[in-house]
Scaffold this active site. Structure first.
Site, PDB file in Angstrom:
ATOM      1  CG  ASP A  79      34.744  35.050  41.116  1.00 31.71           C
ATOM      2  OD1 ASP A  79      35.241  34.183  40.367  1.00 31.71           O
ATOM      3  OD2 ASP A  79      35.353  35.520  42.094  1.00 31.71           O
ATOM      4  CD  GLU A 140      40.692  33.328  40.392  1.00 35.48           C
ATOM      5  OE1 GLU A 140      41.907  33.194  40.179  1.00 35.48           O
ATOM      6  OE2 GLU A 140      40.116  34.444  40.334  1.00 35.48           O
TER       7      GLU A 140
END
Length: 373
Positions: A79, A140
């Site tokens: 991400d 994350e």
């Protein structure tokens, strides 16, 4: 050595796939395909379902042929922070950046590209390797959710390398702080601000008194603290009866962290009481810190890998959290390695392709060194 043309194409392909937290489906499908082509056993877990995302963690494993050596994992997150939609990529000479309207996403797509290219470069040499595991995780950027939700029994490696910090390439983060979050609701009493303010208890004012007395920012070389969100009130003519406060403290010293959190919590409660309000405060351990020295095996391996490609690595103390915090807490020695990007999380983010090549060479070198440990 890295194939620059192939590496650049991989990196640009990754950048073109929009992947904010909880929306990593496109990246997950891309890396699963690439890893399968490289001979890895690939699986995707159910983390996406559990956190409300559209993709899970990608876990890949390739059994080694070396008769000795250490099994390692290489980790990146899929991400990015936002904004990333409508990304326009600009390449000038050696530098890749956005047009300044969005972030670039080199954090952490440069890491993914370096891992894919480093593996492919190593495999093309037909040298023996020990077991290699790849962990490409989700979300994350919003609390290490992918790593936290990963079933650690799926990790077959003995040492971990998280390719998730910026310049310089091969910088080794050997310590990182523990992190406590603070959530407080200050409750006062509403009243008409013009007719009878005396009957009110201003929750925002109580919060202001508390925050104004807190030690915040850089406390010392190991400790930081912040109040990041204050929300309260319903209208300008109503004495506010509630105020939400969100804060945090981080330290590489557990003793200092405990003291800082107690300081912040005590002030919230004491100043609220002085104003006739109450403070309902919750704290949460977001992750625990870690600390290594150059004598620890995971650090020694990273140092040797860097030196083999002509880089004298810089040992760094980190100020933020990463997936390495989660893996170390689970008992898997892991450090964070520099990939070479600059100004992450901003529209000024950029990376030099020459640094991305070095990061790929570092991955290749890590695999080679691990095979002979």
């Amino acid at each position: 050595m890295a194939n620059r043309e192939r590496l650049t194409k991989t990196f640009l392909d990754l950048l073109q796939i929009n992947s904010p937290s909880k929306s990593e489906r496109g990246i997950a499908d891309y890396v699963k395909s690439r890893l399968s082509e490289l001979g890895f056993e690939v699986q995707e877990d159910d983390t996406g379902t559990r956190i409300g995302g559209n993709a899970g963690n990608v876990i890949a494993f390739r059994r080694g042929t070396a008769t000795s050596g250490r099994a390692i994992f290489l980790c990146c997150h899929m991400d990015t922070v936002e904004p990333t939609s409508d990304l326009q990529i600009k390449i000038a000479d050696d530098v890749v950046r956005s047009d300044g309207k969005t972030i670039l996403g080199a954090d952490n797509k440069a890491g993914i590209a370096a891992v894919l290219e480093g593996i492919e470069s190593f495999l093309s040499t037909n040298r023996s390797a020990s077991d290699i595991q790849i962990l490409f995780d989700v979300s994350e950027e919003i609390g290490l959710l992918g790593a936290k939700n990963l079933d650690k029994s799926l990790v077959r490696a003995e040492l971990g390398f998280v390719m998730d910090t910026g310049a310089p390439v091969a910088g080794i983060v050997v310590s990182a702080p523990s992190h406590e979050s603070i959530r407080a609701e200050i409750r006062g009493r509403a009243a008409h601000a013009g007719v009878e303010p005396e009957k009110g208890v201003n929750a925002i004012l109580a919060t202001a008194y508390a925050v104004s007395k807190m030690r915040l920012g850089r406390i010392d070389s190991e400790t930081t603290a912040n109040i990041g969100v204050i929300e309260g009130g319903k209208a300008r003519n109503i004495v506010p009866d509630s105020c939400l406060v969100l804060g945090e403290a981080r330290s590489r010293s557990e003793e200092k962290l405990v003291a800082q959190v107690e300081h912040m919590v005590s002030l919230l409660k004491e100043e609220a009481a002085k104003c006739g309000a109450t403070a309902h405060v919750e704290t949460k351990r977001e992750y625990s810190g870690f600390r290594f020295t150059e004598d620890d095996e995971v650090v020694r391996l990273a140092i040797e890998a860097a030196r083999r490609i002509g880089i004298e690595p810089e040992l760094q103390d980190g100020g933020g959290g990463s997936d390495a915090n989660v893996f170390n807490e689970a008992g898997i020695p892991s450090v964070v390695l520099g990939v070479g990007y600059h100004n992450p999380h901003t529209p000024e983010e950029f990376i030099r392709l020459s640094d991305l090549e070095k990061a790929s060479d570092l991955v290749c070198s890590l695999i080679a060194v691990a095979a002979h440990k």
